[in-house]
Design an enzyme around this catalytic site. Structure first.
Site, PDB file in Angstrom:
ATOM      1  N   CYS A 271       0.788  -1.241   0.000  1.00  9.40           N
ATOM      2  CA  CYS A 271       0.000   0.000   0.000  1.00  9.40           C
ATOM      3  C   CYS A 271       0.816   1.285   0.000  1.00  9.40           C
ATOM      4  CB  CYS A 271      -0.913   0.007   1.222  1.00  9.40           C
ATOM      5  SG  CYS A 271      -2.167  -1.255   1.129  1.00  9.40           S
TER       6      CYS A 271
HETATM    7  N1  LIG Z   1      -2.198  -6.516   0.926  1.00 12.11           N
HETATM    8  C1  LIG Z   1      -2.586  -5.524   1.658  1.00 12.11           C
HETATM    9  O1  LIG Z   1      -2.140  -5.422   2.794  1.00 12.11           O
HETATM   10  C2  LIG Z   1      -3.602  -4.520   1.179  1.00 12.11           C
HETATM   11  C3  LIG Z   1      -4.164  -3.668   2.115  1.00 12.11           C
HETATM   12  C4  LIG Z   1      -5.127  -2.758   1.698  1.00 12.11           C
HETATM   13  C5  LIG Z   1      -5.494  -2.695   0.374  1.00 12.11           C
HETATM   14  N2  LIG Z   1      -4.924  -3.519  -0.550  1.00 12.11           N
HETATM   15  C6  LIG Z   1      -5.420  -3.415  -1.912  1.00 12.11           C
HETATM   16  O2  LIG Z   1      -6.192  -4.574  -2.242  1.00 12.11           O
HETATM   17  C7  LIG Z   1      -6.022  -4.903  -3.620  1.00 12.11           C
HETATM   18  C8  LIG Z   1      -5.575  -6.344  -3.749  1.00 12.11           C
HETATM   19  O3  LIG Z   1      -4.325  -6.460  -3.092  1.00 12.11           O
HETATM   20  P1  LIG Z   1      -3.707  -7.829  -2.621  1.00 12.11           P
HETATM   21  O4  LIG Z   1      -2.669  -7.472  -1.624  1.00 12.11           O
HETATM   22  O5  LIG Z   1      -4.762  -8.790  -2.244  1.00 12.11           O
HETATM   23  O6  LIG Z   1      -3.018  -8.317  -3.978  1.00 12.11           O
HETATM   24  P2  LIG Z   1      -2.517  -9.791  -4.358  1.00 12.11           P
HETATM   25  O7  LIG Z   1      -1.558  -9.625  -5.469  1.00 12.11           O
HETATM   26  O8  LIG Z   1      -2.115 -10.523  -3.123  1.00 12.11           O
HETATM   27  O9  LIG Z   1      -3.847 -10.500  -4.880  1.00 12.11           O
HETATM   28  C9  LIG Z   1      -4.520 -10.154  -6.031  1.00 12.11           C
HETATM   29  C10 LIG Z   1      -5.060 -11.424  -6.654  1.00 12.11           C
HETATM   30  O10 LIG Z   1      -5.843 -11.061  -7.791  1.00 12.11           O
HETATM   31  C11 LIG Z   1      -5.617 -12.023  -8.803  1.00 12.11           C
HETATM   32  N3  LIG Z   1      -5.994 -11.445 -10.091  1.00 12.11           N
HETATM   33  C12 LIG Z   1      -5.294 -10.653 -10.911  1.00 12.11           C
HETATM   34  N4  LIG Z   1      -6.023 -10.333 -11.998  1.00 12.11           N
HETATM   35  C13 LIG Z   1      -7.223 -10.940 -11.846  1.00 12.11           C
HETATM   36  C14 LIG Z   1      -8.401 -10.985 -12.629  1.00 12.11           C
HETATM   37  N5  LIG Z   1      -8.492 -10.321 -13.776  1.00 12.11           N
HETATM   38  N6  LIG Z   1      -9.430 -11.727 -12.166  1.00 12.11           N
HETATM   39  C15 LIG Z   1      -9.342 -12.395 -11.001  1.00 12.11           C
HETATM   40  N7  LIG Z   1      -8.260 -12.376 -10.215  1.00 12.11           N
HETATM   41  C16 LIG Z   1      -7.217 -11.662 -10.630  1.00 12.11           C
HETATM   42  C17 LIG Z   1      -4.161 -12.376  -8.666  1.00 12.11           C
HETATM   43  O11 LIG Z   1      -3.872 -13.630  -9.253  1.00 12.11           O
HETATM   44  C18 LIG Z   1      -3.996 -12.385  -7.140  1.00 12.11           C
HETATM   45  O12 LIG Z   1      -4.229 -13.663  -6.594  1.00 12.11           O
HETATM   46  C19 LIG Z   1      -5.063  -3.883  -4.167  1.00 12.11           C
HETATM   47  O13 LIG Z   1      -5.777  -2.822  -4.745  1.00 12.11           O
HETATM   48  C20 LIG Z   1      -4.336  -3.376  -2.949  1.00 12.11           C
HETATM   49  O14 LIG Z   1      -3.845  -2.069  -3.116  1.00 12.11           O
HETATM   50  C21 LIG Z   1      -3.996  -4.448  -0.166  1.00 12.11           C
END
Ligand SMILES: NC(=O)c1ccc[n+]([C@@H]2O[C@H](COP(=O)([O-])OP(=O)(O)OC[C@H]3O[C@@H](n4cnc5c(N)ncnc54)[C@H](O)[C@@H]3O)[C@@H](O)[C@H]2O)c1
Length: 442
Positions: A271
């Site tokens: 983030c």
């Molecule tokens: N990890 C954190 O601590 C955190 C905290 C707050 C917000 N976020 C936000 O949450 C969102 C997701 O982050 P994350 O950490 O879970 O990412 P991540 O990379 O761990 O997970 C994302 C998942 O989405 C999948 N993906 C990609 N394209 C796709 C599609 N077209 N259809 C279906 N699945 C698809 C990927 O294979 C992956 O498994 C981001 O916007 C991030 O900024 C993350």
């Protein structure tokens, strides 16, 4: 609306979560554990196969939770997006990275929206959880979803609810962290709040999706700016011979109006290094320059180079150039006690050291091998976490303060430690054994 409300109240609603990563998987588990039939969708076959076997690929999440959810029959993982038709609620948790020039990349959101649009049916709720700039839900998601002729709130509900996941936090979890929710219309806010209240402890409705989108950015900009502030003060105080860590500890005794932030070797995690730039990019569209965000980004981005320059100075005092020196980077994760390397500054530190001709190794009990990332392919193996291994290096650079590194015995034979986390000094406060020969706080 009525049928959606009834189905959520009766817990017969089906919840689909698109993107089974650090955010989507715990969210899906929370709804499954709350009694909803939950479908986890992803495009990554390996992740889906692991989930189908009841395994977790996120260590801090605990394999037993995934196994229990699968066994209960309430959680299924699939690559088949046609199963979206079964879902009453569809929650989007796909990545929102930055492009090469630090511009937002909403292509994953758009691709997901097109998959949903193909199967959208009356009575469904769609919620975007991925971090993004204000306006994405209404200006970008809504037109894709309405292209087939359905409208909101008449036919479906659309909202934004930011994820506040904090990997490794033992005090708060997905279920207990208050959830901010804003729809593109009041009906959508109401529908989304109802769903989240059925799974989470506390829900905070706001007037519109744009407020919810902005809320997430405020939270992350706040952290980024305050970390930059202490990073800059670290440079200033260090030049004056004052220990910034002691100053922060002293300031933290103030019972009001102060909140400690700590310096480090650079920003990490999904983030803080990325999200603020979503806002500065959008601000430029409105003829505004988000100067705090840019300045914080500039200071934080410089940190790895600053740390290496301090290490070079310290080696120089030993009569050694960086070229040819053996340097151990301790800690690969972006923060202590988690197995998450996303945006970790350790990668850049290793790369800068290698570019300077150092012979580099790393130690991280969470990572026997360096995982491949989109940006780095270092193919290195961790040296053992032992006093003998550490003593063999000309310098040891502390990048992450894992608990496994908090054994004084590990350090007492080390020649030079450059510590970016204030890990070493507290260890030797009351220790009966000597500390490393030389300690530089950087
Ligand atoms: N990890 C954190 O601590 C955190 C905290 C707050 C917000 N976020 C936000 O949450 C969102 C997701 O982050 P994350 O950490 O879970 O990412 P991540 O990379 O761990 O997970 C994302 C998942 O989405 C999948 N993906 C990609 N394209 C796709 C599609 N077209 N259809 C279906 N699945 C698809 C990927 O294979 C992956 O498994 C981001 O916007 C991030 O900024 C993350």
């Amino acid at each position: 609306m009525d049928s959606f409300i009834d189905r959520v109240k009766a817990k017969s609603a089906v919840v689909g979560v698109i993107g089974q990563g650090y955010v989507g998987l715990p969210l899906a588990l929370v709804f499954a554990e709350a009694g909803f039939r939950t479908i986890g969708l992803d495009v990554d076959g390996k992740k889906i196969a692991a989930l189908q076997r009841g395994e977790s690929y996120i260590r801090h999440l605990g394999a037993e939770r995934v196994a229990a959810a699968v066994k209960s029959g309430r959680f299924v993982a699939t690559l088949d997006f046609d199963r979206l038709k079964e879902c009453d609620a569809v929650l989007i948790c796909v990545p929102t990275p930055l492009g090469k020039h630090r511009e937002p990349d909403n292509s994953y959101i758009h691709a997901t929206a097109r998959e949903i649009a193909k199967r959208l049916r009356p009575g469904q709720l769609v919620v975007l959880e991925s971090t993004t700039y204000p306006g994405t839900t209404e200006d970008e998601l809504l037109p894709i979803l309405t292209a087939g002729g359905l409208a909101s709130p008449k036919d479906f509900f659309l909202a934004f609810s930011p994820e506040r996941e904090d990997p490794g936090n033992t005090k708060y979890s997905t279920r207990t962290i208050p959830k901010v929710v804003g729809g593109i219309n009041p009906e959508s806010t109401e529908a989304a709040c109802l769903l989240y209240r059925a799974g989470l402890e506390s829900v905070v409705p706001v007037s519109h999706a744009r407020v919810a989108e902005s809320c997430k950015l405020l939270e992350n900009v706040f952290r980024s700016v305050n970390i930059a502030l202490v990073n800059e003060l670290k440079l200033t105080f260090s030049r004056m011979g004052i220990d910034v860590w002691e100053v922060i500890a002293a300031a933290s005794t103030k019972p009001f109006g102060y909140m400690p932030f700590y310096p480090g070797p650079g920003l990490g995690g999904h983030c803080i290094p990325l999200d603020p730039f979503y806002l500065s990019w959008k601000a430029a569209e409105h003829g505004l320059w988000a100067r705090f965000i840019e300045l914080a980004g500039e200071i934080n981005t410089e940190m790895p180079r600053y740390v290496i320059s301090r290490l070079m100075e310290a080696l120089n005092q030993d009569g050694r150039p960086l070229r040819g020196s053996r340097v151990l980077v301790v800690g690969l994760s972006y923060k202590a006690n988690i197995d998450d390397t996303r945006e970790s500054p350790s990668f850049e530190l290793i790369e800068l050291l290698k570019a300077g001709g150092a012979v580099v190794d790393y130690c991280d009990p969470h990572f026997p091998e360096v995982p491949r990332t989109r940006k780095y392919n270092l193919s290195m193996k961790s040296v053992p976490c032992t006093a003998e291994a550490f003593a063999a290096f000309d310098a040891v650079l502390v990048a992450t303060g894992h608990d496994q590194f908090k054994d004084p015995l590990l350090w007492s034979q080390v020649n030079l430690v450059v510590d970016t986390r204030n890990l070493i000094e507290p260890l030797f406060k009351d220790a009966t054994i000597p500390g490393p020969k030389r300690l530089v706080k950087a």
